[in-house]
Write an enzyme that holds these catalytic residues in place. Structure first.
Site, PDB file in Angstrom:
ATOM      1  N   SER A 144      43.050 -17.193  28.058  1.00  0.00           N
ATOM      2  CA  SER A 144      43.776 -16.510  25.920  1.00  0.00           C
ATOM      3  C   SER A 144      44.987 -17.496  26.921  1.00  0.00           C
ATOM      4  CB  SER A 144      44.601 -14.848  26.904  1.00  0.00           C
ATOM      5  OG  SER A 144      45.509 -15.182  25.963  1.00  0.00           O
TER       6      SER A 144
ATOM      7  N   TYR B 277      50.158  -9.032  30.902  1.00  0.00           N
ATOM      8  CA  TYR B 277      48.559  -9.717  30.700  1.00  0.00           C
ATOM      9  C   TYR B 277      48.669 -10.868  30.724  1.00  0.00           C
ATOM     10  CZ  TYR B 277      45.035 -10.382  27.582  1.00  0.00           C
ATOM     11  OH  TYR B 277      44.298 -11.216  26.232  1.00  0.00           O
TER      12      TYR B 277
END
Length: 265
Positions: free
Chosen positions: A156, A169
């Site tokens: 990501s 996250y």
């Protein structure tokens, strides 16, 4: 054939991207980024095996790919269950090798760090980190025995960037980047390429809360050189490249597909 179509030895360049005869397992493959990547790999000639926990929705996704004339199959198991994962990999490999693993299954939970519930933290780490390692290990052992394989981890932009309300996250996606580098260090000499794709902000189920937020979408458009959200199909090219012979000397890398987000201030 033009010079642009020809490699130095006369080989047609586009065949480097041909995945015919290859089998790919995509975790979290029933929707969103996983579904788009599975579709792209199948369009490039691969047999794709989609994984998810929801059998009904998984079978529906497979049926939709088959309706497009693509070679798609279902593998319903929970990647956070190490024993179930090992058994599933054994079943899949009984029908043929897993040449390509796309480690895509992931979870998000938004809350400020001071109030972040530890049970949500544990779920994120169990899926985004532990499960990614467990399935890479299970598939990687077989790739090592064959001395070939491709692993694509889905990282990501948050592998590199922080953002309020998603600290666990970002931790997990930083771990995915390091998983990629570590496996490259160990397995690169055995003809196994381990790379990552780092998507920016894409319209998926995981980002629904943000795509429906007009203020956030306006901020994102202003912050991203491309001026918009990404669409899942725009990840197909990077996945096909990393899964193909075109990337045989690409290892331990993370390719950002983010509309330029991480390149500007």
């Amino acid at each position: 054939m033009t010079g642009a179509d020809r490699s130095r030895d006369g080989y047609v360049g586009l065949t480097l991207f041909d995945l015919s005869g290859r089998r790919a397992l995509i975790t979290g493959g029933r929707s969103g980024i996983g579904r788009a990547i599975a579709t792209g790999l199948a369009e490039a000639g691969a047999t794709v095996i989609l994984n998810a926990r929801d059998a009904g929705r998984l079978e529906a996704a497979v049926a939709e790919l088959r309706a497009l004339g693509l070679d798609a199959h279902a593998a319903c198991f929970d990647v956070t269950d190490a024993a179930a994962t090992a058994a599933a990999i054994e079943r899949i490999e009984a029908d043929g090798p897993i040449d390509i693993l796309v480690n895509n299954a992931g979870l998000q939970h938004r809350a400020l760090a001071a109030d972040f519930p530890l049970d949500a933290f544990d779920r994120i780490m169990a899926l985004n980190v532990r499960a990614a390692f467990v399935i890479a290990q299970a598939v990687g052992r077989r790739m090592l025995a064959r001395n070939r394989g491709k692993i694509i981890n889905i990282a990501s932009v948050q592998s590199e960037l922080g953002r309020a309300s998603i600290t666990p996250y970002t931790m997990s996606k930083g771990a995915v980047r390091q998983l990629t580098r570590g496996l490259c260090a160990e397995w690169g000499g055995r003809n196994i390429q381990v790379n990552a794709i780092a998507p920016g902000y894409f319209r998926t189920e995981l980002t629904a809360a943000l795509t429906e937020d007009a203020e956030f979408s306006a901020w994102l458009a202003a912050r991203t050189p491309a001026g918009r959200w990404g669409e899942p199909d725009e990840l197909k090219g990077a996945a096909i490249f990393l899964a193909s012979a075109a990337a045989d000397f690409v290892n331990g890398q993370m390719i950002f597909v983010d509309g330029g987000l991480t390149s500007v201030v």
